[in-house]
Design an enzyme around this catalytic site. Sequence first.
Site, PDB file in Angstrom:
ATOM      1  N   ASP A 233       0.900  -1.149   0.185  1.00  0.00           N
ATOM      2  CA  ASP A 233      -0.024   0.035  -0.143  1.00  0.00           C
ATOM      3  C   ASP A 233       0.865   1.147  -0.202  1.00  0.00           C
ATOM      4  OD1 ASP A 233      -2.227  -1.874   0.359  1.00  0.00           O
ATOM      5  OD2 ASP A 233      -2.281  -1.370   2.322  1.00  0.00           O
ATOM      6  N   ASN A 234       0.529   2.027  -0.849  1.00  0.00           N
ATOM      7  CA  ASN A 234       1.107   3.392  -1.037  1.00  0.00           C
ATOM      8  C   ASN A 234       2.683   3.280  -1.559  1.00  0.00           C
ATOM      9  OD1 ASN A 234      -0.611   5.447  -0.805  1.00  0.00           O
ATOM     10  ND2 ASN A 234      -0.697   5.045   1.384  1.00  0.00           N
TER      11      ASN A 234
END
Length: 171
Positions: free
Chosen positions: A2-3
Amino acid sequence: MDNVMADLTQHSLDTYAKEYGIQLDPATLDGIPEGSGFPEGVVLKFLNTPGFFRNAPVMAGSQEVIKALSEKHEIFIVSAAMEFPLSLAEKLAWLNEHFSFISWRNIVFCGSKTIVEADYMIDDHDKNLRYFKGAPLLFTAPHNVTLTDYKRVNNWEEVATFFALSNVEAV
């Protein structure tokens, strides 16, 4: 993931705009804890909505650079996915679609990344890098722009440069 590989910040902004009709300026998220730039409970709702993780956009350049890295190094994708049980199957399906060159044997879903022992970790959170014994690389995300304790990479082009990958164009 994530990210770093999946652009959950942009996905959250887009989902918020679609569901609430309000387009937030991404700059308003800079330097504040993740999720705090949205009304209370909104991000938690998104994270527990079926399809949210499955439909996240791929971070620009990540596929090309990770593919090049995997040709020279053993790569593991590690995600602290246990907090959001819906994310497990969705993240696996997402990886199989967008990073099909990574074997299921090299995908680790865990509760805490403190179990990771490797030479490098690319992550967007201090909590995951703080106790890592290898070389940590902080991948820039709005919630970490004020951190200065780590070598920072702002995008996948900088990751390619850091690892001296030639002939890789991170698009």
